[in-house]
Design a protein around this motif. Structure first.
Motif, PDB file in Angstrom:
ATOM      1  N   VAL A 474       0.857  -1.181   0.000  1.00  0.00           N
ATOM      2  CA  VAL A 474       0.000   0.000   0.000  1.00  0.00           C
ATOM      3  C   VAL A 474       0.892   1.229   0.000  1.00  0.00           C
ATOM      4  N   THR A 492      -8.637   2.186   0.118  1.00  0.00           N
ATOM      5  CA  THR A 492      -7.265   1.679   0.070  1.00  0.00           C
ATOM      6  C   THR A 492      -6.931   1.213  -1.334  1.00  0.00           C
ATOM      7  N   TYR A 494      -4.115  -0.746  -3.672  1.00  0.00           N
ATOM      8  CA  TYR A 494      -3.032  -1.718  -3.558  1.00  0.00           C
ATOM      9  C   TYR A 494      -2.091  -1.602  -4.760  1.00  0.00           C
TER      10      TYR A 494
END
Length: 540
Positions: A474, A492, A494
């Motif tokens: 991340v 989030t 990735y």
């Protein structure tokens, strides 16, 4: 031969023995020419060389007597020992003695005899009186006749080495400086993805860029290094609306203007301390280890900035000083201070009032396969180079309500990096980085930023020197913020990266790779982006 001996800092006797041993190891007289593959240095005639002579120079032996030692009881041995004691012919042994208690090979003996002949000739040429007795001259003549074959061989070797040395000196670039270079050519494109933060990404827009470097590596003492690099770089990262996924080897403006890109001087300070003074374009990897086998400074290893090293390291750049103290071969402490505005005399700039990064790292290496780095960085006006728009402070001037030159924020970053060699061909690594930034002017507040990654490397996959790598993690993400106008990243993203660095030859490597970003800019409303790149590195 005097120049050759001067460079090696040994006596003429030892140097003569070295010439014989080196050329004997490189090839016999019957070959016609000598092929020098790897120099061998003999620091003391005390080293036995019978096996080398017998195994590698059998073609040179003309009699059985050449294989036998000159024993301490032989008249020749005792005669030469007497000459050495009177004229100080041989001074190359560690304790400055002749070591008259051991046998010598005939070639070792001839090297010593040759040194005495040179010494006596020198005395005869410069003396105002009769310093050499007639008896000693007669002894030398007899010894010279007895060992004429060995002396002729040694002197022939000396002449050959002197000629080769003169040729190298005449044609070398410099006696103190090595010239080297590197060209990184990159073809890149956005393979998939439509919009990020409402901006359309143009697909099928393939680009070609080149980063060229010329480097001068100079050493004045053999232990120091003066490094000068001239660089031109027109590579640009694909514009996807966020710094995430940017390419480490990309330049800033896309021009081909050449400039001094790096200049530093590294030197030892005692046995355990090394100092580096950086005048321009210094980085964290100049001061300490980033503990990542994928950190190839853009030419090798990872393609992306994120995959190359923990993003907190990117706050260290500019001019300044670094120091590394080795407590042992398993533990080292590195300290450094670099300023990005060191040469700027205007207000809120300069070496101490402008942007800077100060680093402290403890590097632990319990064995050859395990490395651990514990890092602390304090910085001022040094944003992270990759991550979301919020984490890299893209709009900090607007948020603080100040002109760009009056922006002020400080950061404290903490990182843990590790690399573990599971086998010779599998290396597991990764890092965790945390940054707390505080706005010091205008609109004030605190921001917490996290990033982490796991890496898996496969050295020598397919061919020796090749490297395959996988990076998953991340990129820097704002997890909390009290700074009005800068919200935390709700989602989030990735970062997934894979590459294969294929070593085509000692000077050429080809690295295809892909970078996949899910929910770029840590925003689920954005389409996934896949970036493809083909990097070719030429080194010379």
């Amino acid at each position: 031969m005097q120049k050759f001996c001067k460079y090696l800092l040994v006596s003429p006797a030892v140097c003569s023995a070295m010439v014989f041993l080196s050329t004997a190891a490189f090839g016999g007289e019957t070959s016609g020419t000598s092929q020098i593959n790897q120099p061998q240095v003999l620091t003391s005639p005390n080293t036995k060389v019978e096996n080398i002579v017998q195994n590698k120079t059998t073609a040179q032996v003309t009699s059985v007597s050449q294989l036998s030692d000159v024993q301490t009881t032989d008249w020749a041995f005792q005669a030469l020992q007497s000459l050495v004691e009177r004229y100080g012919c041989i001074a190359g042994y560690p304790n400055s003695t002749y070591r008259g208690n051991r046998a010598l090979t005939r070639y070792e003996f001839a090297a010593g005899l040759n040194a005495c002949l040179d010494r006596v000739n020198e005395l005869i040429a410069t003396a105002t009186g009769d310093l050499v007795s007639k008896e000693d001259l007669a002894t030398l003549q007899k010894l010279q006749e007895e060992f004429s074959a060995e002396l002729a061989t040694l002197r022939g070797r000396v002449d050959a080495v002197e000629a080769r040395t003169a040729e190298l000196e005449a044609n070398q670039f410099s006696t103190t400086t090595k010239l080297q270079g590197q060209v990184v050519a990159v073809v890149s494109d956005v393979l998939s993805g439509n919009t990020v933060n409402g901006a359309e990404i143009t697909e099928e827009n393939t680009t070609l860029g080149v980063r060229a470097r010329i480097e001068l590596v100079t050493s004045f003492t053999g232990q120091d290094t003066l490094f000068t690099r001239i660089q031109a770089n027109n590579i640009l990262s694909p514009d996807i609306g966020t710094p995430e996924g940017n390419l480490f080897f990309a330049g800033e403006d896309g021009t081909t203007t050449a400039a001094i890109d790096a200049l530093f001087y590294r030197f030892p300070l005692g046995k355990k301390t090394e100092v580096i003074a950086i005048a321009n374009a210094g980085a964290a990897d100049d001061i300490t280890s980033t503990v990542n086998i994928f950190d190839g400074d853009g030419a090798f290893g990872a393609l992306s900035t994120f995959g190359t090293r923990n993003p907190i390291y990117n706050q260290i750049n500019g001019a300044g000083l670094g120091l590394t103290y080795e407590f042992s071969d398993k533990l080292a402490l590195s300290l450094g201070y670099l300023s990005g505005t060191a040469n700027n005399p205007t207000p809120n700039n300069g070496l101490f009032n402008g942007s800077y990064g100060a680093l402290a790292q403890l590097t632990v290496q319990p064995n050859d396969r395990i490395s651990l780095g514990l890092t602390y960085i304090n910085s001022y006006n040094q944003p992270l180079a990759t991550g979301s728009n919020a984490a890299t402070f893209q709009d900090i001037a607007t948020i603080q309500g100040l002109p760009e030159e009056e922006v002020g924020f400080s950061s404290n970053s903490y990182g843990v990096q590790a690399s573990i060699g599971i086998t010779d061909n599998i290396v597991l690594g990764g890092w965790v980085g945390y940054t707390n930034s505080r706005s010091l002017r205008g609109n004030r507040g605190d921001v917490d930023i996290w990033n982490y990654a796991v890496t898996l490397g496969f050295p020598d996959l397919g061919t020796k020197g090749s490297l395959a790598g996988i990076i998953a993690g991340v990129e820097p993400k704002v997890t909390s913020s009290s700074l009005v106008g800068l919200a935390r990243d709700e989602d989030t993203s990735y970062h997934l990266e894979a590459f294969y660095q294929y070593k085509l030859s000692d000077n050429i490597t080809i690295t295809p790779g892909v970078i996949w970003l899910t929910s770029p800019d840590h925003n689920n409303d954005n389409d996934d982006v896949v970036i493809g790149a083909l990097r070719t590195t030429f080194s010379f």
